[in-house]
Design an enzyme around this catalytic site. Structure first.
Site, PDB file in Angstrom:
ATOM      1  N   THR A  14       0.797  -1.218   0.000  1.00  0.00           N
ATOM      2  CA  THR A  14       0.000   0.000   0.000  1.00  0.00           C
ATOM      3  C   THR A  14       0.833   1.274   0.000  1.00  0.00           C
ATOM      4  OG1 THR A  14      -1.696  -1.181   1.216  1.00  0.00           O
ATOM      5  CG2 THR A  14      -1.810   1.203   1.301  1.00  0.00           C
ATOM      6  N   ASP A  58       1.648  -7.129  -4.091  1.00  0.00           N
ATOM      7  CA  ASP A  58       0.959  -7.202  -2.812  1.00  0.00           C
ATOM      8  C   ASP A  58       1.710  -8.245  -1.991  1.00  0.00           C
ATOM      9  OD1 ASP A  58      -2.269  -6.766  -1.798  1.00  0.00           O
ATOM     10  OD2 ASP A  58      -1.066  -8.336  -0.849  1.00  0.00           O
ATOM     11  N   SER A  59       1.936  -7.970  -0.712  1.00  0.00           N
ATOM     12  CA  SER A  59       2.804  -8.883   0.039  1.00  0.00           C
ATOM     13  C   SER A  59       2.170 -10.250   0.258  1.00  0.00           C
ATOM     14  CB  SER A  59       3.238  -8.258   1.356  1.00  0.00           C
ATOM     15  OG  SER A  59       2.220  -8.303   2.310  1.00  0.00           O
ATOM     16  N   SER A  60       0.877 -10.386  -0.004  1.00  0.00           N
ATOM     17  CA  SER A  60       0.267 -11.717   0.082  1.00  0.00           C
ATOM     18  C   SER A  60       0.788 -12.627  -1.023  1.00  0.00           C
ATOM     19  CB  SER A  60      -1.253 -11.619  -0.013  1.00  0.00           C
ATOM     20  OG  SER A  60      -1.708 -10.772   0.997  1.00  0.00           O
ATOM     21  N   ASP A  91       0.851  -7.150   5.075  1.00  0.00           N
ATOM     22  CA  ASP A  91       0.254  -8.464   5.348  1.00  0.00           C
ATOM     23  C   ASP A  91       1.274  -9.538   5.725  1.00  0.00           C
ATOM     24  OD1 ASP A  91      -2.147  -7.314   4.874  1.00  0.00           O
ATOM     25  OD2 ASP A  91      -2.500  -8.250   2.919  1.00  0.00           O
ATOM     26  N   THR A 167       4.373  -9.339  14.790  1.00  0.00           N
ATOM     27  CA  THR A 167       3.173  -9.960  14.236  1.00  0.00           C
ATOM     28  C   THR A 167       2.246  -8.840  13.791  1.00  0.00           C
ATOM     29  OG1 THR A 167       3.332 -11.754  15.833  1.00  0.00           O
ATOM     30  CG2 THR A 167       1.179 -11.417  14.878  1.00  0.00           C
ATOM     31  N   CYS A 298      -1.553 -18.456  21.996  1.00  0.00           N
ATOM     32  CA  CYS A 298      -1.438 -17.178  22.726  1.00  0.00           C
ATOM     33  C   CYS A 298      -0.244 -16.427  22.166  1.00  0.00           C
ATOM     34  CB  CYS A 298      -1.183 -17.405  24.215  1.00  0.00           C
ATOM     35  SG  CYS A 298      -2.495 -18.272  25.044  1.00  0.00           S
TER      36      CYS A 298
HETATM   37  N1  ASP Z   1      -2.350  -6.197   1.003  1.00  0.00           N
HETATM   38  C1  ASP Z   1      -1.335  -5.193   1.216  1.00  0.00           C
HETATM   39  C2  ASP Z   1       0.010  -5.899   1.230  1.00  0.00           C
HETATM   40  O1  ASP Z   1       0.346  -6.542   2.173  1.00  0.00           O
HETATM   41  C3  ASP Z   1      -1.583  -4.452   2.473  1.00  0.00           C
HETATM   42  C4  ASP Z   1      -0.525  -3.422   2.784  1.00  0.00           C
HETATM   43  O2  ASP Z   1       0.244  -3.017   1.968  1.00  0.00           O
HETATM   44  O3  ASP Z   1      -0.440  -3.001   3.914  1.00  0.00           O
HETATM   45  O4  ASP Z   1       0.734  -5.778   0.292  1.00  0.00           O
END
Ligand code: ASP
Length: 363
Positions: A14, A58-60, A91, A167, A298
């Protein structure tokens, strides 16, 4: 003292987005025009360059190959720059930070990873503040001219955290990250207050011994400066336990073809059901040479195997203690160690030491 030179490496996420005014879609912007987008940068009286690493993603969509590319980008610019700011989607940022912390032997310069919840091209963005403070931290040096934070860390909303302790906890607020089991390395207010006694300045003997073993395994010569350990094996699985989990589910995961390590996400201080079928699957995994690590659902606190009857049986089945490490850290540490042709016994030992400040081993 020569003024520092900083390299910004944009990988996606983002932070590097702007809104297309016609379509309203978020699009990646060209980081070579960074100065125009963030004119505040001019107020730093030192040199800043920015590059984009491949196509911004996108980091996903990140994979271990992207982590390897990032490590090599840092290594090939290591001699020229004094600090690095890696811009990344939030992410999976904690996974990247964890893996990089293991890959970079001999790191003596800051690698500050940051991102944002709102694109840098939006009015209320948190991206500018995160970027500007990260640059300041990457450039910070002590009275002797040494970098204050020669670690892989994440800076987000006023806190600098050890990367492999973080995290993502918030998909909405600006405070997206937490380091539950380790104090912040710095807090940014009017001044940036560094927690210097928590920052790693020199590798511990255990960490040096680990890297010596990995170099021996891969035939890499030892030398001064940064050494990138870029191997990995992703035959790792995570199994989150819940009351009533069915035998067929556990068996299906345990019988995953090629599986080399399984992370159990247990209850509380590391407890699991005592069902006979469950324990027998764990013994079977142990016999097959598959590493099983106990991490807790936890976020705060540590795994204490043997504290309750319900974890004693895991210990007896050869399950390893993940102590207070994050899930992101255990997954990436296992991938890292499995990639280096270590024996099962060596991996068991290395999982029980801190390589890059990622775990507090008790007892
Ligand atoms: N989906 C985005 C990513 O991880 C969210 C972000 O950039 O914060 O690339």
């Amino acid at each position: 003292m020569k003024s520092p030179e900083i390299l910004i490496i944009y990988t996606g996420g983002t932070i590097g987005m702007v809104e297309n005014h016609a379509s309203h879609a978020l699009e990646a912007f060209d980081w070579s025009h960074l100065q125009a987008r963030v004119p505040e940068l001019e107020q730093f009286h030192f040199h800043i360059d920015a590059i984009t690493l491949g196509d911004p993603i996108d980091s996903s969509d990140m994979t271990p190959d992207d982590w390897v590319r990032m490590a090599h980008a840092i290594a090939s610019n290591y001699a020229r720059y004094d600090g690095f700011v890696l811009l990344h989607g939030t992410d999976t940022m904690a996974y990247t930070a964890s893996f990089l912390s293991f890959m970079l032997e001999g790191l003596a310069k800051p690698v500050v990873i940051t991102g944002s919840q709102l694109p840098i091209g939006q009015l209320r963005t948190d991206g500018k503040e995160n970027l500007l403070t990260s640059i300041e931290i990457a450039a910070a040096r002590d009275a002797e001219g040494l970098p204050i934070v020669p670690e892989v860390c994440i800076f987000f909303e006023n806190e600098l955290m050890r990367g492999n302790r973080t995290t993502k906890i918030n998909s909405e607020g600006f405070n997206a990250f937490r380091s539950y089991n380790f104090p912040p390395l710095a807090k940014a207010g009017i001044h940036i207050e560094y927690n210097t006694h928590e920052i790693i300045q020199h590798p511990t003997p255990a960490s040096s011994a680990c890297y010596a073993l990995l170099r021996e395994k891969t035939g890499r010569p030892q030398h001064e400066g940064l050494i990138v350990h870029d191997r990995y094996d992703n035959h790792v699985a995570i199994l989150t336990l819940f009351p009533g989990i069915d035998e067929s589910v556990v068996r299906a995961v345990a019988e995953t073809p090629g599986l080399r390590a399984l992370i159990l996400q247990t209850f509380g201080s590391g407890n699991a059901p005592q069902k006979e079928w469950f324990i027998s699957i764990l013994h079977d995994l142990n016999r097959r040479g598959i590493i099983v690590v106990n991490t807790s659902q936890c976020e705060r606190g540590t795994v204490e195997m043997g504290r309750y009857e319900t974890s004693l049986q895991l210990l007896r089945a050869g399950v390893l203690n993940g102590y207070d490490s994050t899930l992101e850290c255990v997954v990436t540490k296992l991938m890292f160690l499995l990639g280096h042709d270590c024996t099962q016994e060596e991996i068991r030992q290395l999982m029980s030491i801190s390589i890059a400040g990622e775990v507090n081993v008790r007892g």
